[in-house]
Enzyme design. Structure first.
Site, PDB file in Angstrom:
ATOM      1  N   ASP A  67       0.863  -1.184   0.000  1.00  0.00           N
ATOM      2  CA  ASP A  67       0.000   0.000   0.000  1.00  0.00           C
ATOM      3  C   ASP A  67       0.896   1.228   0.000  1.00  0.00           C
ATOM      4  OD1 ASP A  67      -2.927   1.148   0.733  1.00  0.00           O
ATOM      5  OD2 ASP A  67      -1.372   2.248   1.819  1.00  0.00           O
ATOM      6  N   TYR A  72       4.463   9.619  -0.643  1.00  0.00           N
ATOM      7  CA  TYR A  72       5.532   8.990   0.126  1.00  0.00           C
ATOM      8  C   TYR A  72       6.887   9.104  -0.564  1.00  0.00           C
ATOM      9  CZ  TYR A  72       1.675   6.814   2.723  1.00  0.00           C
ATOM     10  OH  TYR A  72       0.549   6.578   3.455  1.00  0.00           O
ATOM     11  N   LYS A 102      -2.404   6.035  -3.799  1.00  0.00           N
ATOM     12  CA  LYS A 102      -3.342   7.097  -3.419  1.00  0.00           C
ATOM     13  C   LYS A 102      -3.088   8.366  -4.228  1.00  0.00           C
ATOM     14  CE  LYS A 102      -3.207   5.365   1.328  1.00  0.00           C
ATOM     15  NZ  LYS A 102      -1.927   4.623   1.243  1.00  0.00           N
ATOM     16  N   HIS A 135      -6.602  10.245  -1.256  1.00  0.00           N
ATOM     17  CA  HIS A 135      -5.856  10.246   0.001  1.00  0.00           C
ATOM     18  C   HIS A 135      -6.535  11.071   1.090  1.00  0.00           C
ATOM     19  CE1 HIS A 135      -1.449   9.616   1.440  1.00  0.00           C
ATOM     20  NE2 HIS A 135      -2.297   9.498   2.437  1.00  0.00           N
ATOM     21  N   SER A 184      -9.903   7.638   1.610  1.00  0.00           N
ATOM     22  CA  SER A 184      -9.057   7.679   2.799  1.00  0.00           C
ATOM     23  C   SER A 184      -9.312   8.993   3.526  1.00  0.00           C
ATOM     24  CB  SER A 184      -7.580   7.572   2.397  1.00  0.00           C
ATOM     25  OG  SER A 184      -6.730   7.631   3.516  1.00  0.00           O
ATOM     26  N   LEU A 235      -2.235   1.003  16.841  1.00  0.00           N
ATOM     27  CA  LEU A 235      -1.557   0.898  18.136  1.00  0.00           C
ATOM     28  C   LEU A 235      -1.139   2.262  18.666  1.00  0.00           C
ATOM     29  CD1 LEU A 235       0.683  -2.215  17.364  1.00  0.00           C
ATOM     30  CD2 LEU A 235      -1.637  -2.154  18.315  1.00  0.00           C
ATOM     31  N   SER A 237       0.599   4.620  16.991  1.00  0.00           N
ATOM     32  CA  SER A 237       1.828   5.140  16.370  1.00  0.00           C
ATOM     33  C   SER A 237       2.834   5.655  17.406  1.00  0.00           C
ATOM     34  CB  SER A 237       1.490   6.263  15.380  1.00  0.00           C
ATOM     35  OG  SER A 237       0.737   5.774  14.312  1.00  0.00           O
ATOM     36  N   THR A 288      10.553  -5.246  12.733  1.00  0.00           N
ATOM     37  CA  THR A 288      11.319  -6.350  13.294  1.00  0.00           C
ATOM     38  C   THR A 288      10.603  -7.665  13.059  1.00  0.00           C
ATOM     39  OG1 THR A 288      10.253  -6.163  15.469  1.00  0.00           O
ATOM     40  CG2 THR A 288      12.236  -4.841  15.094  1.00  0.00           C
ATOM     41  N   ASN A 295       2.391  -9.891  15.745  1.00  0.00           N
ATOM     42  CA  ASN A 295       1.167  -9.204  15.340  1.00  0.00           C
ATOM     43  C   ASN A 295       0.157 -10.124  14.672  1.00  0.00           C
ATOM     44  OD1 ASN A 295       2.008  -6.741  16.333  1.00  0.00           O
ATOM     45  ND2 ASN A 295       2.825  -6.018  14.389  1.00  0.00           N
TER      46      ASN A 295
END
Length: 333
Positions: A67, A72, A102, A135, A184, A235, A237, A288, A295
């Site tokens: 995604d 970005y 997006k 977006h 979004s 969570l 961020s 990691t 998760n």
């Protein structure tokens, strides 16, 4: 809101499908499926060559949903990785990997939508996208500056109606350039605005959601209208660079900690289980291997009804990702 949160130049969200386990999926109204858990790999400290290597590694490890977004700034590197791994005589077929991007705020004008997608496709070295999202629901001034500003530093907006943008998005589906389209950071009113004119309905809504921002009403709104809700920052961020020192730390919430102790799970696993039991697609961040595996270990237990309610009751309207706006009328969801 007078501040703009910084955007990482090298962030991709990657969905991982376990090949040796039965993995829950949500069926949308179109021909694709959305996995209940999407793994987000934060690659902001990496150089472009490292971004490419990370994507190649991820696909080799079994990741099957990338995604990305034009803003970005790493679609060229991701495209190089895809070129190495997708195609005849290569490890994966194009249809094996679900790829999303997006449309950025400066490209909302109907004439800019297709060229923006074509640039994304060129950068990603693809013939089509599986999913293309608007977006944000508001437009910035057209041009090549991603965050256009006045002399006083305030953002320059454009009056392009997002319903016109949506009509241009639909043409991308009709041309076979994208398989499906979505939204979004839209609120319920804005979703209904789109649905009132849509000949091709949105399939996905991606918004911030976690126990401190449960989005109960928005989730119900999406369900009633056939949209899958995807939660980013599930969570809280905690690793983002611009966090406030006095903000609440979701992973230290006593209610969640008590449940983690009861089920012998981490607080993150309790939160992710809460979301999946609600039917919400989640995007936890991790880079990691151990945390990535952790998760996904959320399908071997079930929270009781009163426990689900106790987590939902934590909602307080708290946003960790501050919307990039300066006029409150643009965003109320």
């Amino acid at each position: 809101v007078p501040t703009v949160h910084p955007l990482s130049p090298h962030v991709i969200n990657i969905e991982y499908t376990l090949s040796e386990a039965s993995f829950p999926y949500l069926q949308t109204g179109t021909t694709f499926q959305v996995c209940l858990l999407i793994l987000t790999a934060v690659l902001s400290p990496l150089l472009p060559v490292q971004v490419k290597q990370a994507v190649v590694w991820a696909l080799e490890a079994g990741y099957r949903h990338i995604d990305c977004a034009a803003i970005y700034g790493n679609e060229v590197e991701i495209g190089e990785a895809l070129q190495e791994t997708l195609g005849p005589s290569k490890p994966l077929r194009r249809e094996d990997v679900f790829i999303t991007s997006k449309l950025w705020n400066t490209r909302h004008h109907p004439e800019d939508v297709e060229p923006s997608l074509l640039k994304t496709l060129k950068d990603l070295k693809l013939e089509y996208l599986d999913l293309y999202l608007i977006h944000w629901p508001y437009a910035f001034q057209r041009g090549d500056v991603p965050f256009p500003r006045k002399e006083d530093g305030t953002l320059l907006y454009d009056d392009t109606d997002y319903k016109l943008t949506w009509a241009a998005m639909e043409k991308l589906v009709e041309k076979g350039l994208v398989r499906s389209i979505g939204l979004s950071n839209f609120n319920s009113r804005q979703i209904d605005d789109i649905l009132s004119v849509a000949s091709i309905k949105p399939t996905v809504l991606q918004v911030e959601s976690h126990p401190y921002l449960a989005q109960v009403e928005l989730l119900a709104h999406c369900r009633d209208r056939g949209l899958v809700l995807t939660a980013y920052s599930p969570l809280g961020s905690p690793d983002r660079a611009w966090k406030h020192p006095d903000e609440p730390v979701l992973l230290q919430e006593p209610v969640i900690a008590a449940l983690a102790e009861k089920y012998k799970k981490s607080p993150a696993q309790i939160i992710l289980r809460w979301q999946t039991q609600r039917g919400v697609v989640t995007i936890p961040k991790s880079v990691t291997e151990s945390r990535i595996k952790e998760n996904f270990q959320v399908f071997d237990f079930t929270l009781e009804a009163d426990e689900m309610k106790s987590i939902t009751a934590l909602t307080r309207g708290w946003r960790y990702i501050v919307p990039m706006i300066e006029v409150s009328a643009f965003y109320d969801g």
